[in-house]
Design a protein around this motif. Structure first.
Motif, PDB file in Angstrom:
ATOM      1  N   GLY A   1      82.592 -26.628  41.954  1.00 26.85           N
ATOM      2  CA  GLY A   1      81.554 -27.486  42.511  1.00 26.85           C
ATOM      3  C   GLY A   1      80.378 -26.650  42.970  1.00 26.85           C
ATOM      4  O   GLY A   1      80.551 -25.733  43.784  1.00 26.85           O
ATOM      5  N   ASN A   2      79.192 -26.939  42.450  1.00 26.58           N
ATOM      6  CA  ASN A   2      78.002 -26.153  42.777  1.00 26.58           C
ATOM      7  C   ASN A   2      77.154 -26.874  43.818  1.00 26.58           C
ATOM      8  O   ASN A   2      76.887 -28.074  43.680  1.00 26.58           O
ATOM      9  CB  ASN A   2      77.161 -25.921  41.516  1.00 26.58           C
ATOM     10  CG  ASN A   2      76.123 -24.842  41.711  1.00 26.58           C
ATOM     11  OD1 ASN A   2      76.439 -23.747  42.172  1.00 26.58           O
ATOM     12  ND2 ASN A   2      74.873 -25.144  41.372  1.00 26.58           N
ATOM     13  N   PRO A   3      76.732 -26.177  44.881  1.00 30.16           N
ATOM     14  CA  PRO A   3      75.921 -26.833  45.922  1.00 30.16           C
ATOM     15  C   PRO A   3      74.589 -27.320  45.385  1.00 30.16           C
ATOM     16  O   PRO A   3      73.942 -26.650  44.583  1.00 30.16           O
ATOM     17  CB  PRO A   3      75.743 -25.742  46.976  1.00 30.16           C
ATOM     18  CG  PRO A   3      75.988 -24.459  46.263  1.00 30.16           C
ATOM     19  CD  PRO A   3      76.986 -24.764  45.190  1.00 30.16           C
ATOM     20  N   GLU A   4      74.178 -28.499  45.851  1.00 26.91           N
ATOM     21  CA  GLU A   4      72.951 -29.134  45.373  1.00 26.91           C
ATOM     22  C   GLU A   4      71.782 -28.949  46.326  1.00 26.91           C
ATOM     23  O   GLU A   4      70.681 -29.390  46.046  1.00 26.91           O
ATOM     24  CB  GLU A   4      73.188 -30.628  45.139  1.00 26.91           C
ATOM     25  CG  GLU A   4      74.076 -30.937  43.960  1.00 26.91           C
ATOM     26  CD  GLU A   4      73.374 -30.742  42.629  1.00 26.91           C
ATOM     27  OE1 GLU A   4      72.745 -31.682  42.136  1.00 26.91           O
ATOM     28  OE2 GLU A   4      73.442 -29.611  42.084  1.00 26.91           O
TER      29      GLU A   4
ATOM     30  N   ALA B   1      77.717 -26.108  50.448  1.00 31.08           N
ATOM     31  CA  ALA B   1      78.613 -24.980  50.221  1.00 31.08           C
ATOM     32  C   ALA B   1      79.406 -25.222  48.944  1.00 31.08           C
ATOM     33  O   ALA B   1      79.855 -26.347  48.691  1.00 31.08           O
ATOM     34  CB  ALA B   1      79.572 -24.801  51.406  1.00 31.08           C
ATOM     35  N   PRO B   2      79.578 -24.180  48.121  1.00 37.17           N
ATOM     36  CA  PRO B   2      80.330 -24.349  46.873  1.00 37.17           C
ATOM     37  C   PRO B   2      81.792 -24.677  47.126  1.00 37.17           C
ATOM     38  O   PRO B   2      82.341 -24.404  48.194  1.00 37.17           O
ATOM     39  CB  PRO B   2      80.163 -22.990  46.176  1.00 37.17           C
ATOM     40  CG  PRO B   2      79.836 -22.025  47.261  1.00 37.17           C
ATOM     41  CD  PRO B   2      79.071 -22.803  48.279  1.00 37.17           C
ATOM     42  N   VAL B   3      82.426 -25.250  46.101  1.00 38.28           N
ATOM     43  CA  VAL B   3      83.827 -25.653  46.175  1.00 38.28           C
ATOM     44  C   VAL B   3      84.592 -24.975  45.035  1.00 38.28           C
ATOM     45  O   VAL B   3      84.084 -24.882  43.911  1.00 38.28           O
ATOM     46  CB  VAL B   3      83.956 -27.191  46.072  1.00 38.28           C
ATOM     47  CG1 VAL B   3      85.404 -27.612  45.936  1.00 38.28           C
ATOM     48  CG2 VAL B   3      83.323 -27.849  47.291  1.00 38.28           C
ATOM     49  N   HIS B   4      85.799 -24.507  45.339  1.00 38.58           N
ATOM     50  CA  HIS B   4      86.606 -23.789  44.362  1.00 38.58           C
ATOM     51  C   HIS B   4      87.949 -24.486  44.157  1.00 38.58           C
ATOM     52  O   HIS B   4      88.451 -25.171  45.047  1.00 38.58           O
ATOM     53  CB  HIS B   4      86.852 -22.351  44.829  1.00 38.58           C
ATOM     54  CG  HIS B   4      85.595 -21.569  45.071  1.00 38.58           C
ATOM     55  ND1 HIS B   4      84.832 -21.734  46.215  1.00 38.58           N
ATOM     56  CD2 HIS B   4      84.971 -20.626  44.321  1.00 38.58           C
ATOM     57  CE1 HIS B   4      83.782 -20.917  46.150  1.00 38.58           C
ATOM     58  NE2 HIS B   4      83.845 -20.243  45.032  1.00 38.58           N
ATOM     59  N   ALA B   5      88.528 -24.262  42.990  1.00 34.70           N
ATOM     60  CA  ALA B   5      89.869 -24.785  42.712  1.00 34.70           C
ATOM     61  C   ALA B   5      90.879 -24.063  43.589  1.00 34.70           C
ATOM     62  O   ALA B   5      90.788 -22.856  43.790  1.00 34.70           O
ATOM     63  CB  ALA B   5      90.211 -24.599  41.242  1.00 34.70           C
ATOM     64  N   SER B   6      91.842 -24.794  44.106  1.00 35.56           N
ATOM     65  CA  SER B   6      92.859 -24.184  44.963  1.00 35.56           C
ATOM     66  C   SER B   6      94.169 -23.928  44.226  1.00 35.56           C
ATOM     67  O   SER B   6      95.045 -23.227  44.738  1.00 35.56           O
ATOM     68  CB  SER B   6      93.127 -25.080  46.179  1.00 35.56           C
ATOM     69  OG  SER B   6      93.551 -26.373  45.770  1.00 35.56           O
TER      70      SER B   6
END
Length: 434
Positions: A61-64, A69-74
């Motif tokens: 997920g890229n911040p707009e 804040a960016p989001v990463h796979a867990s």
């Protein structure tokens, strides 16, 4: 010992349920529901498609916007859907659903043992890339706090180890088990901000954590550990700044207005992991506690893990359990679906039994006793905010400094008429502009 001067309350702590239980690693979920909005600010834009395979730690997920804040796979696995799910705060948010392929494959991170030799901008970039936010519950993007306007001169950074919410013990355990990493995160913050003064504030009901923090900072003349009076809401930013530095954040202002940046213990730990090992924020320690849980624990859980799995690891719910709260009982949110996922801001899951809940279909009229005024740490008049909101006079509520209330719940706790003051304040805030 230090404390703030106005208001405050002393609700039962109930820390004994989990404070002595070491952090246990919770196994990755079979299905992770990773929200694209786990922070204050703009939601992220999905960078993956349904059917795509991802690995743990991969950017999805890229911040707009700047406040994001960016989001990463867990976990590693296949993206099965991108759809809306209920978040801990109750509203529906877009999420990326990943089905675990059991490989537990991780993205490659850059290990950097010489991280403190890097330029401040490099460290700041790693913090941003890791998607770190305030992990005490506020979820404000950390990099934004580390980017004050030029006219705001920052001269102090405080690590918040107060953990004043009843029941919650996650920060306590992090300080006990990873004190050097927490201090390492503080030193990174000091370097990024160009400071030579750092502070750590811990409430007196955590003497073992105070001892650990003092041992971890021995020899560091630039860092001071403060013992704080056990008093709710001691861990609120403005209260913490008053307690440690005797500075008062002005009405409508922010900590940066008095030259201070405040970060949570868990956030400091995540900052260390990001700058030292290149690891993004994909897991966190969560207190799963309360009289309604069979075996209260502190679990290190992947982001996106359903609350139901955490409760299962803790032996499940007792027969008298009636309410599950994400966060603490004072400022948390009751959740209606146990498939609600753990997010970056999930500091705890508290389960209350029926005999702990005040059941009242209709609340009573305000009797003007003034107890809420005495309890308010901001020096507001919660009774007026409540009454005006109840009558739909939201602009009048604003005139009583509506937006200076940070919804700590002290007023609601002491109200003899059991009025839902915090809920009425939240309603009024949605009806008028700041």
């Amino acid at each position: 010992m230090s404390t703030f001067t106005l208001g405050g309350i002393h609700p039962p702590e109930h820390k004994e349920l989990a404070c002595g239980v070491a952090v246990e690693v919770c196994k990755p979920p079979q299905r992770a529901v990773v929200p694209l909005s786990q922070h204050i600010g703009a939601p992220c834009k999905a960078l993956v498609e349904v059917g795509q395979r991802v690995v743990a730690g991969q950017l999805i997920g890229n911040p707009e916007g700047f406040v994001s804040a960016p989001v990463h796979a867990s976990i590693a696995g296949k993206v099965t859907s991108i759809e809306a799910f209920p978040a801990p705060i109750g509203r529906m948010v877009p999420c990326i659903v990943i089905e675990n392929d059991k490989s537990d494959e991780w993205a490659v991170f850059e290990d950097d043992p010489n991280y403190m030799e890097r330029a401040a901008d490099v460290l700041k970039g790693r913090i941003k890339a890791a998607g770190i936010v305030g992990m005490g519950g506020a979820t404000f993007p950390t990099v934004v706090k580390l980017s004050p306007p030029k006219e705001k001169k920052i001269d102090a950074v405080i690590i918040n180890g107060a953990e004043c919410e009843p029941y919650l013990t996650a920060d306590h355990r992090v300080m006990l088990e990873s004190p050097k990493e927490v201090v390492g995160g503080l030193k990174i913050l000091m370097k990024v901000l160009g400071l030579n003064r750092g502070y750590i504030g811990v409430e007196e009901n955590k003497p073992d954590a105070i001892e650990k923090m003092k041992a971890a900072t021995s020899g560091d003349k630039d860092i001071e550990v403060y013992t704080l009076v056990t008093k709710y809401p001691q861990g609120a930013e403005k209260m913490l700044i008053k307690s440690i530095l005797n500075r008062e954040v002005p009405a409508g202002g922010l900590p940066m207005d008095v030259g201070v940046v405040v970060q949570n213990v868990g956030t400091a730990y995540a900052i260390y992991e990001a700058c030292r090992a290149g690891k993004p924020l994909v897991e966190r320690v969560v207190s799963v506690t309360g009289q309604g849980v069979v075996s209260p624990k502190n679990l290190k859980a992947r982001i996106g893990t359903p609350v139901a799995q955490l409760l299962e690891v803790c032996g499940g719910l007792k027969g008298g359990a009636v309410k599950v709260i994400s966060g603490g009982p004072m400022m948390g949110f009751a959740i209606y679906d146990l498939d609600t996922p753990v997010t970056k801001g999930t500091s705890g899951i508290v389960v209350m039994e029926d005999n702990q809940i005040v059941h009242r279909v209709k609340f009573n009229h305000c009797i003007r006793c003034g107890r809420c005024v005495e309890a308010c740490p901001m020096g507001l008049m919660p009774l007026m905010l409540s009454v005006y909101s109840e009558k739909g006079l939201y602009s009048d509520a604003k005139d009583y400094h509506l937006f200076d209330c940070f919804e700590c719940g002290s007023c609601t706790y002491v109200c003899p008429s059991k009025r839902p003051i915090v809920q009425q304040v939240r309603l009024a805030k949605t009806m008028v502009k700041p």
